[in-house]
Design a protein around this motif. Sequence first.
Motif, mmCIF file in Angstrom:
data_model
loop_
_atom_site.group_PDB
_atom_site.id
_atom_site.type_symbol
_atom_site.label_atom_id
_atom_site.label_comp_id
_atom_site.label_asym_id
_atom_site.label_seq_id
_atom_site.Cartn_x
_atom_site.Cartn_y
_atom_site.Cartn_z
ATOM 1 N N VAL A 81 43.623 46.583 35.605
ATOM 2 C CA VAL A 81 42.420 47.390 35.765
ATOM 3 C C VAL A 81 41.721 47.489 34.425
ATOM 4 O O VAL A 81 42.367 47.713 33.394
ATOM 5 C CB VAL A 81 42.763 48.796 36.302
ATOM 6 C CG1 VAL A 81 41.526 49.662 36.384
ATOM 7 C CG2 VAL A 81 43.449 48.688 37.650
ATOM 8 N N THR A 137 37.443 52.103 33.213
ATOM 9 C CA THR A 137 36.560 51.914 34.361
ATOM 10 C C THR A 137 36.871 52.944 35.421
ATOM 11 O O THR A 137 38.012 53.095 35.840
ATOM 12 C CB THR A 137 36.730 50.501 34.953
ATOM 13 O OG1 THR A 137 36.422 49.552 33.954
ATOM 14 C CG2 THR A 137 35.828 50.303 36.147
ATOM 15 N N HIS A 140 37.021 54.846 39.133
ATOM 16 C CA HIS A 140 37.159 54.437 40.524
ATOM 17 C C HIS A 140 35.791 54.509 41.193
ATOM 18 O O HIS A 140 34.946 55.311 40.837
ATOM 19 C CB HIS A 140 38.153 55.350 41.256
ATOM 20 C CG HIS A 140 39.551 55.235 40.721
ATOM 21 N ND1 HIS A 140 40.326 54.104 40.875
ATOM 22 C CD2 HIS A 140 40.304 56.127 40.023
ATOM 23 C CE1 HIS A 140 41.507 54.293 40.313
ATOM 24 N NE2 HIS A 140 41.516 55.517 39.774
ATOM 25 N N ASN A 141 35.594 53.648 42.247
ATOM 26 C CA ASN A 141 34.292 53.590 42.908
ATOM 27 C C ASN A 141 34.277 54.431 44.173
ATOM 28 O O ASN A 141 33.816 53.982 45.217
ATOM 29 C CB ASN A 141 33.902 52.135 43.214
ATOM 30 C CG ASN A 141 34.989 51.390 43.988
ATOM 31 O OD1 ASN A 141 35.839 52.003 44.612
ATOM 32 N ND2 ASN A 141 34.933 50.065 43.937
ATOM 33 N N ASP A 142 34.815 55.638 44.062
ATOM 34 C CA ASP A 142 34.859 56.519 45.221
ATOM 35 C C ASP A 142 33.458 56.725 45.779
ATOM 36 O O ASP A 142 32.538 57.102 45.065
ATOM 37 C CB ASP A 142 35.450 57.890 44.827
ATOM 38 C CG ASP A 142 36.894 57.755 44.367
ATOM 39 O OD1 ASP A 142 37.533 56.754 44.749
ATOM 40 O OD2 ASP A 142 37.345 58.639 43.617
ATOM 41 N N LYS A 198 28.961 48.743 37.051
ATOM 42 C CA LYS A 198 30.053 49.459 36.396
ATOM 43 C C LYS A 198 30.977 50.100 37.428
ATOM 44 O O LYS A 198 32.210 50.046 37.301
ATOM 45 C CB LYS A 198 29.471 50.523 35.476
ATOM 46 C CG LYS A 198 30.499 51.411 34.787
ATOM 47 C CD LYS A 198 31.226 50.668 33.695
ATOM 48 C CE LYS A 198 32.145 51.604 32.915
ATOM 49 N NZ LYS A 198 32.827 50.919 31.805
ATOM 50 N N ARG A 251 31.458 49.133 40.485
ATOM 51 C CA ARG A 251 32.148 48.148 41.303
ATOM 52 C C ARG A 251 33.173 47.334 40.518
ATOM 53 O O ARG A 251 34.003 46.650 41.108
ATOM 54 C CB ARG A 251 31.135 47.188 41.922
ATOM 55 C CG ARG A 251 30.233 47.825 42.959
ATOM 56 C CD ARG A 251 31.009 48.368 44.143
ATOM 57 N NE ARG A 251 31.874 47.355 44.724
ATOM 58 C CZ ARG A 251 32.942 47.612 45.469
ATOM 59 N NH1 ARG A 251 33.293 48.875 45.700
ATOM 60 N NH2 ARG A 251 33.658 46.631 45.971
ATOM 61 N N THR A 266 36.289 47.068 39.198
ATOM 62 C CA THR A 266 37.615 47.697 39.154
ATOM 63 C C THR A 266 38.698 46.738 38.693
ATOM 64 O O THR A 266 39.825 47.145 38.427
ATOM 65 C CB THR A 266 37.992 48.222 40.548
ATOM 66 O OG1 THR A 266 37.959 47.129 41.479
ATOM 67 C CG2 THR A 266 37.017 49.297 40.990
ATOM 68 N N SER A 267 38.335 45.455 38.597
ATOM 69 C CA SER A 267 39.321 44.467 38.187
ATOM 70 C C SER A 267 38.651 43.411 37.319
ATOM 71 O O SER A 267 37.591 42.891 37.672
ATOM 72 C CB SER A 267 39.955 43.806 39.419
ATOM 73 O OG SER A 267 40.730 42.684 39.044
ATOM 74 N N THR A 281 35.233 40.128 37.751
ATOM 75 C CA THR A 281 34.018 40.402 36.989
ATOM 76 C C THR A 281 32.883 39.445 37.351
ATOM 77 O O THR A 281 31.763 39.851 37.645
ATOM 78 C CB THR A 281 34.300 40.314 35.483
ATOM 79 O OG1 THR A 281 35.296 41.280 35.132
ATOM 80 C CG2 THR A 281 33.031 40.575 34.684
#
Length: 511
Positions: A9, A13, A15-17, A141, A143, A145-146, A150
């Motif tokens: 991760v 960054t 989380h995209n909650d 940013k 989105r 998460t990994s 990218t």
Amino acid sequence: MTGSSSSPVAEGTPHNDGLGPRTAAVLVFGSSAAVLVVEIVALRLLAPYLGLTLETSTMVIGIALTAIAVGSWMGGRIADQVDPRRLLGPSLGVSGAVVALTPAVLRTTGEWAPPVLLFIASMTILVPGALLSAVTPIVTKLRLTSLAETGTVVGRLSGVGTVGAIVGTVLTGFVLVSRLPVSGILIGLGTLLVAGSALVQWRTRGWSGTPALTLVVVAGGLATTVAPGGCDTETRYHCARVVADPDRDSGRTLVLDGLRHSYVDLDDPTFLEFEYVRAMASVVDAAFPEGEPLAAHHVGGGGLTFPRYLAATRPGTRSLVSEIDGGVVRIDHDQLGLGSAAGIDVRVEDGRLGLRRLDAGSRDLVVGDAFGGVSVPWHLTTVEAMTDVRRVLDEDGLYVANLIDHGDLAFARAEAATLGEMFEHVALVGEPADIGLDPTATALGGNLVVIASDRPVDVRATQKALDARQTGWKIATGDDLTSWIGDARPLTDDYAPVDQLLQPYSPGNGR
């Protein structure tokens, strides 16, 4: 811990909650489309004050690109320092409020404070453009998460944003502007952006400014109804109004983009209010036998004053008019009493394309009246355009055109030089000071009428007709005209810097 199969991760960054891939795509698509809507509509709002010129278009495009660059850079930088979820709501909501206020602010500034119009216009494009452009790096940013994804995430969102910009451009140019007033487009867009802000706020439980921004949008809508510079009708090309003449019951003035464009007497088409139209009538009356019907083509229609005059004074005349603005044609029918006028056929088309459709030698007369007080369609000014004019005229045919220029009259001189390249005989009609016949007076500019033909121009008959109409205008030919043109360079499709040559209308200069 070793042995784990999970992807690393990215450090720092979030989380995209509450922001799935579809939501992210919608936000990027919509914000990118909105930037282009604002850019195109801003051109329409500024045209009445700055002209729809290459310089105006370049300025607006430059500001929009600056906004995109600033927004993308700052949005990404701030998203690395602040929780991105806190930025989406303000970016959408504040841009929506500014967009909704834009019509009233620009029109009020254009009418009451012209010196600061460029600054205000820049801000109304730069602020929402930058805020909306910041959405893409903010969403990216959220989105990311990994590290392994990218390239996929950045590429996908960049593509979605580009598609959104394309859709915004096409939708505005081909659909919205032809069906809605520009003020309605911007207020509607502002409403959508504030609504989007509220939805993002609800999904992310973030910033809460929706009530205040909603009030700003409502205020923008109300202010638009009372702001100066409004229109009776917003056509695809103009802000149009029809104004009744208080001194003449049947008189009507067609006002396009704040300038008097045409005067029509509904009861008496032989009444010609504008001096340049009287000059054009004098030229035609001197060139052709009285009452003789003509086959005429008109490049530019407006209120159709001159076609009506020819129909009334030369029964049997057939006038074909190329008018690019269908909204103006509707005004002619609905408010200026065109009806089914005998011998007048109006086509909604570009003037140069209309010329190309005509048969060679099919016209006695071509009238050019498509040039405005703040901008000129350059493609109607060139040697190549005049080649088509000459082609459609018969051997004794006449080209008569209205030119508008001020200051040193650089555009008018270049256009006269252009006609000299194509026709055997060229003459110029205007105020003596403007055409170089009165060196003791200062040239003020305004309207000039240029005449071109392969047969000699009857100078004496033309001057007599001008005097009879009490225009005070004179005619220049031969050495006088050559001296006036000077070293002006003819215009061609490859070289026509009309927007730079033309000194546009300014307050105090009548049309």
